[in-house]
Scaffold this motif. Structure first.
Motif, PDB file in Angstrom:
ATOM      1  N   VAL A 107       9.023 -14.868   4.169  1.00 23.03           N
ATOM      2  CA  VAL A 107       8.173 -13.874   4.835  1.00 23.03           C
ATOM      3  C   VAL A 107       7.134 -13.785   5.301  1.00 23.03           C
ATOM      4  CG1 VAL A 107       8.271 -12.822   2.124  1.00 23.03           C
ATOM      5  CG2 VAL A 107       5.724 -14.023   2.855  1.00 23.03           C
ATOM      6  N   VAL A 108       6.447 -15.019   6.013  1.00 25.91           N
ATOM      7  CA  VAL A 108       5.459 -15.809   6.454  1.00 25.91           C
ATOM      8  C   VAL A 108       6.301 -16.606   7.930  1.00 25.91           C
ATOM      9  CG1 VAL A 108       3.063 -15.455   7.375  1.00 25.91           C
ATOM     10  CG2 VAL A 108       4.191 -13.989   6.188  1.00 25.91           C
ATOM     11  N   GLU A 145      13.113  -9.502   2.512  1.00 28.04           N
ATOM     12  CA  GLU A 145      12.197 -10.496   1.821  1.00 28.04           C
ATOM     13  C   GLU A 145      13.501 -11.205   0.373  1.00 28.04           C
ATOM     14  OE1 GLU A 145       8.719  -8.989   1.712  1.00 28.04           O
ATOM     15  OE2 GLU A 145       8.585  -9.136   3.756  1.00 28.04           O
ATOM     16  N   LYS A 168      10.253 -11.445  11.106  1.00 33.88           N
ATOM     17  CA  LYS A 168       9.294 -11.629  10.211  1.00 33.88           C
ATOM     18  C   LYS A 168       7.624 -12.023  11.276  1.00 33.88           C
ATOM     19  CE  LYS A 168      11.846 -12.989   7.077  1.00 33.88           C
ATOM     20  NZ  LYS A 168      12.045 -12.187   5.670  1.00 33.88           N
ATOM     21  N   PRO A 169       6.460 -11.244  10.440  1.00 29.70           N
ATOM     22  CA  PRO A 169       5.966 -12.087  11.309  1.00 29.70           C
ATOM     23  C   PRO A 169       5.092 -13.239  11.671  1.00 29.70           C
ATOM     24  CG  PRO A 169       4.757 -11.389   8.889  1.00 29.70           C
ATOM     25  CD  PRO A 169       6.821 -11.354   8.809  1.00 29.70           C
ATOM     26  N   ASP A 184       8.501 -14.054  -1.533  1.00 28.07           N
ATOM     27  CA  ASP A 184       7.188 -13.386  -1.833  1.00 28.07           C
ATOM     28  C   ASP A 184       6.073 -14.273  -1.808  1.00 28.07           C
ATOM     29  OD1 ASP A 184       7.847 -10.751  -1.666  1.00 28.07           O
ATOM     30  OD2 ASP A 184       7.128  -9.968  -3.594  1.00 28.07           O
ATOM     31  N   GLY A 192       6.257  -7.313  12.329  1.00 24.86           N
ATOM     32  CA  GLY A 192       7.734  -7.878  11.962  1.00 24.86           C
ATOM     33  C   GLY A 192       9.025  -6.799  12.755  1.00 24.86           C
ATOM     34  N   ALA A 238       2.732  -5.991   2.120  1.00 21.33           N
ATOM     35  CA  ALA A 238       4.546  -6.530   2.350  1.00 21.33           C
ATOM     36  C   ALA A 238       4.382  -4.907   2.952  1.00 21.33           C
ATOM     37  CB  ALA A 238       5.047  -6.042   1.204  1.00 21.33           C
ATOM     38  N   ARG A 256       2.672  -4.581   5.309  1.00 24.65           N
ATOM     39  CA  ARG A 256       1.595  -4.710   7.312  1.00 24.65           C
ATOM     40  C   ARG A 256       3.219  -6.003   7.404  1.00 24.65           C
ATOM     41  NH1 ARG A 256      -1.480  -4.792  11.698  1.00 24.65           N
ATOM     42  NH2 ARG A 256      -3.037  -6.244  11.171  1.00 24.65           N
ATOM     43  N   ARG A 257       3.321  -6.690   6.386  1.00 27.63           N
ATOM     44  CA  ARG A 257       3.887  -7.139   7.202  1.00 27.63           C
ATOM     45  C   ARG A 257       5.681  -6.658   8.065  1.00 27.63           C
ATOM     46  NH1 ARG A 257       3.606 -10.281   2.041  1.00 27.63           N
ATOM     47  NH2 ARG A 257       6.125  -9.380   0.935  1.00 27.63           N
ATOM     48  N   ARG A 258       5.702  -6.206   7.731  1.00 27.02           N
ATOM     49  CA  ARG A 258       6.858  -5.200   7.873  1.00 27.02           C
ATOM     50  C   ARG A 258       6.268  -4.693   9.476  1.00 27.02           C
ATOM     51  NH1 ARG A 258       8.633  -4.351   2.536  1.00 27.02           N
ATOM     52  NH2 ARG A 258       6.599  -2.496   2.405  1.00 27.02           N
ATOM     53  N   LEU A 316      -1.462 -11.631   5.162  1.00 30.15           N
ATOM     54  CA  LEU A 316       0.232 -11.160   4.965  1.00 30.15           C
ATOM     55  C   LEU A 316       0.961 -11.626   3.553  1.00 30.15           C
ATOM     56  CD1 LEU A 316       0.853 -12.481   8.377  1.00 30.15           C
ATOM     57  CD2 LEU A 316       0.842 -10.075   7.809  1.00 30.15           C
TER      58      LEU A 316
END
Length: 365
Positions: free
Chosen positions: A262-263, A183, A286-287, A186, A333, A326, A328-330, A322
């Motif tokens: 990032v999203v 990323e 990527k979420p 952010d 993803g 971070a 949770r994003r990963r 999200l």
């Protein structure tokens, strides 16, 4: 992207492909090396001239008094029809794959949810819908095999046209072309999609007016990138006046922008098919936050591989969650990438294509 992956699958099956497509004037004589490596013959004809806004309104008004819908008229081309006739006269083909039902208007005849507030546009849309539905049913009955993007689309086609032979040829991405990247920002979110298509423009307008203001209150530094081809001039001006929103038109490689975000968001409210934009984001780990319609036809697990929200406030809070988390994003993803690898890769497309060929052969006996 769908066509490129289909061509790759056909090539690996040993199929020789004659590729015929529209191109803008500046693209007619470009090298197109990748296409030529996938196809035995590549030919382009100049795309029909784009109408001005006045010409489009006049054309749509005139179509009210005709039985044929207006939509396909934009793709009717004497150059394309002539190229098709020449190809059919000089070559023998096992199958003709027509990329879009609107393009069928150029083929020889003898081949073996409302969000619009303007009342006049709503009435026009209903009339156009009825005409296009009649045309779609006619073409589905005429085709030996109808290709759907998802099981849901297959079900819908068969419910309206029970006699159609429908096979699912899923949209896929070649995961070898996409790599998860670290990323870089952010506070960056992104929407990807062709901006000459109304459902994508509607999605962006909806997000910018209904979702983004609440998101900016929670995250004042958040930035929203809209990446897509052929945005109308008025649309460029509209987005240019919104703080925190950036328009990137006709980007050569959208993966560069997805890598920075990032999203990814898919706030679609109208339209059909399956979303390559979601698969691209997933392939890069990527979420994605999407409306349910936006993710329709995809077997992503809600809450684990994708977040789904239809109400603007909940959509904004899902994106905010999200941005704050971070890990949770990963997690989402990685799960999304795994789903694409298992179900929406080129191998799945090759398997589906074999089924299409078997079905066509059985019908032909």
């Amino acid at each position: 992207m769908r066509n490129r992956n289909l061509l790759r699958a056909l090539q690996r099956e040993g199929v020789r492909v004659y590729f015929l497509a529209f191109a803008e004037p500046e693209e007619l004589h470009a090298p197109h090396d990748q296409l030529r490596s996938l196809c035995e013959h590549v030919q382009f004809v100049q795309a029909p001239k784009r109408c001005s806004q006045l010409e489009e309104y006049l054309g749509r008004f005139a179509s009210l008094f005709e039985t044929a819908p207006y939509g396909p008229r934009r793709f009717r081309s004497a150059l394309m029809t002539a190229a098709l006739h020449k190809a059919l006269d000089t070559h023998r083909f096992q199958a003709i794959i027509c990329d879009d039902v609107y393009l069928a208007c150029n083929l020889p005849a003898n081949l073996s949810v409302e969000t619009e507030r303007n009342w006049a546009k709503r009435i026009y849309g209903r009339l156009e819908h009825r005409k296009i539905r009649r045309m779609e049913l006619r073409e589905c009955k005429r085709a030996k095999v109808v290709l759907a993007c998802s099981a849901r689309d297959k079900q819908l086609i068969q419910s309206h046209c029970p006699g159609a032979n429908v096979c699912v040829l899923p949209n896929v991405v070649d995961t070898d072309d996409y790599s998860p990247t670290p990323e870089r920002d952010d506070n960056l979110i992104i929407f990807v999609g062709s901006l000459d298509w109304l459902p994508n423009r509607d999605a962006v307008e909806y997000f910018v007016t209904e979702v983004f203001p609440a998101l900016r209150q929670m995250h004042p530094e958040v930035r929203f990138i809209v990446a897509g081809r052929l945005p109308p001039p008025w649309f460029r001006e509209r987005l240019g006046s919104v703080p925190g929103v950036e328009l990137h038109a006709d980007v050569p490689d959208v993966r560069v922008l997805i890598a920075q975000a990032v999203v990814c968001v898919v706030p679609l409210r109208i339209g059909g098919g399956t979303r390559l934009k979601i698969m691209e984001a997933a392939a890069m780990a990527k979420p994605t936050v999407s409306t349910r319609l936006g993710a329709e036809g995809l077997d992503f697990v809600e809450g684990q591989e994708i977040l789904l929200e239809d109400e603007p406030g909940k959509f904004a809070r899902a994106v905010s969650g999200l941005l704050k988390d971070a890990s949770r994003r990963r997690e989402i993803g990685r799960a999304a990438r795994s789903r694409v690898e298992k179900q929406y890769g080129v191998t799945a497309l090759r398997d589906a294509w074999r089924q299409v060929v078997c079905t066509a052969e059985k019908i032909g006996r």
